[in-house]
Motif scaffolding. Structure first.
Motif, mmCIF file in Angstrom:
data_model
loop_
_atom_site.group_PDB
_atom_site.id
_atom_site.type_symbol
_atom_site.label_atom_id
_atom_site.label_comp_id
_atom_site.label_asym_id
_atom_site.label_seq_id
_atom_site.Cartn_x
_atom_site.Cartn_y
_atom_site.Cartn_z
ATOM 1 N N ALA A 14 17.045 -13.880 3.586
ATOM 2 C CA ALA A 14 16.355 -15.167 3.629
ATOM 3 C C ALA A 14 16.855 -16.029 4.778
ATOM 4 O O ALA A 14 18.052 -16.090 5.054
ATOM 5 N N GLY A 15 15.944 -16.721 5.447
ATOM 6 C CA GLY A 15 16.324 -17.621 6.520
ATOM 7 C C GLY A 15 16.869 -18.936 5.977
ATOM 8 O O GLY A 15 16.491 -19.378 4.893
ATOM 9 N N SER A 16 17.758 -19.564 6.737
ATOM 10 C CA SER A 16 18.294 -20.875 6.355
ATOM 11 C C SER A 16 19.065 -21.460 7.526
ATOM 12 O O SER A 16 19.360 -20.759 8.500
ATOM 13 N N GLY A 17 19.402 -22.743 7.398
ATOM 14 C CA GLY A 17 20.228 -23.364 8.416
ATOM 15 C C GLY A 17 19.691 -24.692 8.886
ATOM 16 O O GLY A 17 18.845 -25.314 8.235
ATOM 17 N N CYS A 18 20.184 -25.147 10.036
ATOM 18 C CA CYS A 18 19.861 -26.462 10.595
ATOM 19 C C CYS A 18 18.854 -26.327 11.731
ATOM 20 O O CYS A 18 19.070 -25.537 12.660
ATOM 21 N N SER A 19 17.801 -27.108 11.672
ATOM 22 C CA SER A 19 16.864 -27.140 12.777
ATOM 23 C C SER A 19 17.535 -27.734 14.016
ATOM 24 O O SER A 19 18.376 -28.628 13.920
ATOM 25 N N ALA A 20 17.123 -27.248 15.163
ATOM 26 C CA ALA A 20 17.633 -27.797 16.422
ATOM 27 C C ALA A 20 16.752 -28.922 16.949
ATOM 28 O O ALA A 20 17.163 -29.646 17.863
#
Length: 446
Positions: free
Chosen positions: A302-308
């Protein structure tokens, strides 16, 4: 490829087709015997073999997962779909068929999904879930009929007004060119709407290409069509400095828009990072002997994280991202705990030889029942739960679940990559990146 029947006793032979079929059979037999360790002295042109393999779905070297081959990897300004076939290799390394021939053994069925997410007794009758995808699935309606018939779901056809397929301009024709990978994606999306919300109508909007510009036209068509309460997008691409200029296409008051978070593990894709969508992550879903009857962990893909690039929405309060965090909520996505899907659009004509060619990567598409995962599964599930809730008049972005967390199953274990063990890639109590706020526990959070 269509088959040509030759009358019994006829001396008329379509020689070019016979030669092509002979080469195809020889290629399949060569590959099968090579896999079993048997040497076979049949010469295959290296260029022809390379061409066949280059058109096959993409296989991950780390997991053996095989995606649908929807433009992988996506180029700048284009999108790829997020469907993943279950790894079909046996313990010995040999391939097993991509098709099971059985709706009861291919993966989770509608009854499983409605049980896992406590959706019994709910009905989205009269509401429409829209699916936006690229390219055409010529068998979309017939494959949808086969899926629904197998599970005793009500008929959903063009004739009875339940199913509509249109191009990006909202017209019944001309439709885009057919594409085997995107056809698998379309079948998956239609089947997940059917499984989650059997009473919902379905609008399929097919963009003319994988270009973002065409997909945005399809998005506007879907969201502006009368009766549509939610739109699912099981596709995406890497973020760049142009994405914010397209965000307005996902801002449709009264229509809930969902987007898959991606299948490559820790990292962000767009449009899941748009503040106007509900970003949907993924879980591994298993039956259990607990009070719920099911258990879930974060799916590693699954994708995840902080948008740039996307600004932090006012309704997100996690401290690890200065900008938009992905995901918001989640549902099953692990292909190893995958769902059953029915798709028959292929270039090998069906039958035993077709199955062999598909499993060896010599042909494209599918030939019946397949078990699949990816966040392409979770996005249409969540869009359908929005439809079941019947609450989308209040929706303007992905904020609604954040004020209704008591109606979600909190997922507290599993990881999708390396981020120093933080919540951005590791499931923890409360909010985390891979699973967001959790998975549906009924419709109250939507």
């Amino acid at each position: 490829m269509q088959r040509r029947e030759i009358p019994s006793g006829s001396l008329v032979i379509h020689r070019p087709r016979a030669r092509r079929q002979g080469r195809r059979i020889a290629a399949a037999l060569t590959a099968m015997l090579t896999l079993t360790g048997t040497a076979l002295a049949i010469g295959l042109a290296a260029s022809a073999q390379a061409a066949a393999l280059s058109s096959a779905p993409h296989a991950s070297a780390s997991t053996g997962r095989t995606d649908f081959g929807c433009a992988h990897p996506a180029q700048a300004g284009q999108a790829r779909c997020f469907g993943v076939l279950k790894d079909h290799r046996t313990a010995s390394g040999r391939m097993s068929p991509f098709t099971t021939g059985s709706p009861t053994t291919a993966g989770y069925m509608p009854s499983d999904l409605r049980s896992a997410y406590h959706l019994g007794g709910t009905s989205g009758s009269g509401r429409t879930v829209a699916i936006v995808d690229a390219m055409d699935d010529p068998n979309a309606e017939s494959d949808l009929a086969a899926y629904r018939r197998a599970y005793g779901l009500p008929s959903c056809t063009t004739a009875n007004g339940c199913f509509h397929k249109v191009n990006q301009r909202g017209q019944a024709s001309p439709l885009p060119s057919g594409d085997y990978g995107w056809a698998e994606e379309i079948s998956l999306d239609l089947d997940m709407v059917s499984a989650t919300c059997p009473g919902c109508h379905i609008l399929l909007v097919e963009a003319g290409s994988t270009d973002v510009a065409d997909l945005m036209k399809a998005e506007d068509t879907a969201a502006s069509t009368s009766g549509v309460v939610s739109v699912s997008n099981s596709w995406g691409g890497s973020e760049d400095n142009t994405i914010t200029s397209f965000d307005s296409h996902f801002k449709h008051s009264g229509v809930a828009i969902t987007a898959s978070s991606g299948d490559s593990g820790y990292g962000v894709s767009w449009p899941a990072s748009s503040p106007y969508v509900t970003a949907v992550g993924g879980t591994s879903l298993s039956k259990a002997s607990n009070s719920r009857g099911w258990t879930e962990t974060a799916w590693s893909g699954a994708g995840s994280g902080c948008s740039a690039y996307e600004a932090k929405p006012s309704w997100q309060h996690d401290s690890g991202c200065a900008k938009r965090t992905v995901a918001d909520v989640s549902a099953v996505a692990d292909p190893n705990t995958g769902v059953a899907v029915y798709d028959t659009y292929n270039n090998c004509g069906g039958g035993m030889l077709c199955d062999t060619e598909l499993q060896l990567g010599l042909s494209q598409g599918a030939d019946g029942w397949v078990e699949v995962g990816g966040t392409s599964v979770s996005s249409p599930i969540i869009a359908s739960v929005y439809a079941l809730a019947g609450n989308t008049s209040q929706v303007v972005n992905g904020s609604y679940p954040y004020s209704h967390t008591s109606a979600l199953n909190d997922v507290t274990s599993g990881s999708n990559g390396s981020c120093g063990g933080t919540y951005l890639c590791t499931a923890k109590p409360g909010y985390d990146g891979p699973t967001g706020l959790g998975t549906p526990d009924g419709t109250g959070a939507f």
